[in-house]
Every structure is written in structure tokens, then in C-alpha cells.
Design an enzyme around this catalytic site. Structure first.
Site, short mmCIF file in Angstrom:
data_model
loop_
_atom_site.label_atom_id
_atom_site.label_comp_id
_atom_site.label_asym_id
_atom_site.label_seq_id
_atom_site.Cartn_x
_atom_site.Cartn_y
_atom_site.Cartn_z
CG ASP A 191 -1.70 0.97 1.05
OD1 ASP A 191 -2.76 1.21 0.32
OD2 ASP A 191 -1.45 2.28 1.94
CG ASP A 208 -4.52 8.00 -12.73
OD1 ASP A 208 -4.75 7.21 -11.82
OD2 ASP A 208 -5.39 8.52 -14.57
CG ASP A 235 -3.02 3.54 -2.42
OD1 ASP A 235 -4.82 3.49 -2.49
OD2 ASP A 235 -2.76 4.72 -1.23
#
Length: 318
Positions: A191, A208, A235
Site C-alpha cells: 500500500d 495515474d 493504491d
């Protein structure tokens, strides 16, 4: 990110579609051996043959260094076919002469198979033991068939790939893990630290870009190891590695990933972007479904976050 053999085995009716493609090509060039190939990691694999041909020494499953193949000379950038009607007269093939003699091939038509994202999947080829004329009509027909096959591949790819990053998605992970968990390995749950603040401040375009860059780095990592990289969503990423390593060796993998995902060549003024990693190890005898191993890795990730982020932790139950 190239389609792998691991991925293709989950495609619906792949073998049937491949046979149909070869049969259609065979109707146009009935005297040739037709075969389908794929590319991965600088290798070419012969996927399917139109029929066994004892005179031509290639077989399904054969893997060849891409530089040792005629297909390597195809102009994929311009989606152009490659034609050699009499290869014995081609001086540009001198480096491949022994390989061609060994395969007993002297006439060749190779048509690129290119996916909608521009990625080269492989080739559709027609070969003969003797010099032979290859007409423009036959070439156009083989090109059309190759394009039809690329449409099928694109549709199947959408089912198992994340549209933004090109990594595998959750659906693929479940199928892959169901088949592979019996060998034992490790699941890394990653993460990104600070991603939300960067995304909010710099916009989704910057966010992005970061997600795609993370995907490229993870893909580069798994290409050197036996595993797959997956984007679960947002993410959050997962790497599943198939290996038998000590806890210390798994930790070294995690440290490498931490270093790779904490250095960025883009201006992130006032923000720090890094990653936290939770690791769940599983043995061949465990038999736990993916949701259990994912939960174990998620618990470990929570511990890594609680320790200040930019670190890794193993499943607390270990």
C-alpha cells in the site's frame, strides 16, 4: 506487459480458437505448415501447429531465443508481414542458416499479431521445406486472420488485466492462486504511503502516472522471480511469489521493494511517497484459500503502517 502462458491458460476456448485460426490459414495456404507463436521475456514459444509435420523440425511448446528466430526480423512497428520465398538465397539470413537447415525451412511468411495497446503478442507463420511463391492474396488473408485473433486476445485480456496499469487484476489472482498455492510461497500486500495527499494535491493525472510507474517497477521485479504482480484497486498492490525461502530471504525481497518504491524522479514538493508491505508466508500443506492468505497479509500491512510506514512486517501469527 506481455501476455504470459499463465494468463492464456485461463482464456475461454483458447485451444479451440487457436485451432480455428490455424484451420482458416491452412485453407489459404494448404501446402504449408501453419503455426502460432507468442513472445515473452526475449523468448519465442511455438504455441500451436496446424498439423504434425515430420519434415519440418518444430513442435508445440518449443522455446527459442528471439534473436535466433526469423520472426525477430518482422517489422512490428509498422505491422508489416515478412516474406521469404527462397531463404537459401537470402544473405541477410546467414546468421540463422544453421537453424533454418536444422528446422528444414526454406519458404517463410510471418505476420505479426499485435494487441490494441501496441504490444506484440507473437506471430502467425506459414512455412515450407522448399522455395515457394507467396501471393499477395494469401498474405492479405493471413494478415486478416491474425487481426481477428488479436481481437479475441484483447477481449480475453480485459477480463484479467487492470485497465490503468496493465497489471493482473483480482480475478486473475484468485485463479492463479487456486492453481499455485500448493507449491508454497509468499504473498506481499503493498500500500502506497502518502499517495492520497499527492493525488489530492497534484490531481488524478499525476496519481495515474505514479500508479503506472509502480506497476512497471513491480512487473520488472516479478520478471526476475517466479510470481505475478496484481493491482487490487486504488493504491493497493499484491505480489505473489512461488519459492521456498527463509524468512530472512523474503525480508531481503521486501527491502528491495521498499528501496524501489521510495525513490522518485518527479517533483513531489512537500510530500513523501513510499510503500508499506505486509507479508504472509504459506506452505504447500497449508491449504488456505486466497481470502485467508490475503487477510494475513493485510494484518501484517496494518502492523507495518502502525510502525511508521515505509517498512514491512510479516503476518503477526508467524
Amino acid at each position: 506487459m506481455q501476455i504470459s502462458i499463465n494468463e492464456m491458460q485461463y482464456y475461454k476456448n483458447f485451444d479451440e480458437i487457436a485451432r480455428d485460426i490455424l484451420a482458416m490459414a491452412k485453407e489459404s495456404l494448404p501446402d504449408r505448415l501453419i503455426y502460432l507463436t507468442s513472445f515473452a521475456r526475449k523468448k519465442q514459444m511455438i504455441l500451436k501447429l496446424s498439423e504434425p509435420n515430420p519434415s519440418i523440425h518444430i513442435h508445440e511448446g518449443m522455446v527459442i531465443d528471439i534473436n535466433d528466430t526469423v520472426c525477430n526480423q518482422i517489422d512490428f512497428d509498422n505491422n508489416a508481414p515478412l516474406i521469404y520465398e527462397d531463404m537459401s538465397r537470402e544473405t541477410k539470413l546467414d546468421d540463422l542458416r544453421q537453424a533454418l537447415i536444422g528446422a528444414n525451412i526454406n519458404s517463410y511468411l510471418g505476420v505479426p499479431i499485435i494487441l490494441s495497446n501496441g504490444e506484440a503478442f507473437g506471430t502467425l507463420c506459414a512455412v515450407h521445406t522448399h522455395a515457394n511463391t507467396i501471393t499477395a492474396k494469401s498474405t492479405n488473408t493471413i494478415q486478416t486472420i491474425a487481426k481477428m485473433f488479436s481481437y479475441y486476445l484483447d477481449l480475453e485480456r480485459l477480463a484479467y488485466r487492470d485497465s490503468l496499469t496493465g497489471l493482473y487484476n483480482r480475478q486473475f489472482l484468485y485463479k492463479y492462486f487456486e492453481e499455485k498455492f500448493g507449491t508454497g510461497g509468499a504473498l506481499f500486500f503493498l500500500d502506497l504511503d502518502g499517495f492520497k495527499n499527492i493525488n489530492d494535491s497534484y490531481g488524478h493525472e499525476a496519481g495515474d502516472f505514479i500508479l503506472r510507474e509502480v506497476a512497471l517497477r513491480l512487473e520488472g521485479f516479478v520478471q526476475r522471480h517466479n510470481g505475478v504482480a496484481v493491482r487490487l484497486g486504488g493504491d493497493e498492490f499484491v505480489i505473489n511469489l512461488i519459492d521456498h525461502l527463509s524468512k530472512e530471504e523474503w525480508g531481503k525481497h521486501a527491502e528491495y521493494l521498499l528501496s524501489q518504491l521510495s525513490s522518485w524522479d518527479i517533483p513531489l514538493e512537500g510530500f513523501q511517497l513510499s510503500v508499506s508491505i505486509g507479508i504472509a508466508l504459506y506452505a504447500p500443506s497449508d491449504g488456505n484459500p486466497l481470502k485467508v492468505v490475503l487477510k494475513q497479509a493485510d494484518n501484517a500491512l496494518y502492523s507495518a503502517k502502525a510502525m511508521g510506514k515505509n517498512t514491512y512486517q510479516f503476518n503477526p501469527d508467524l
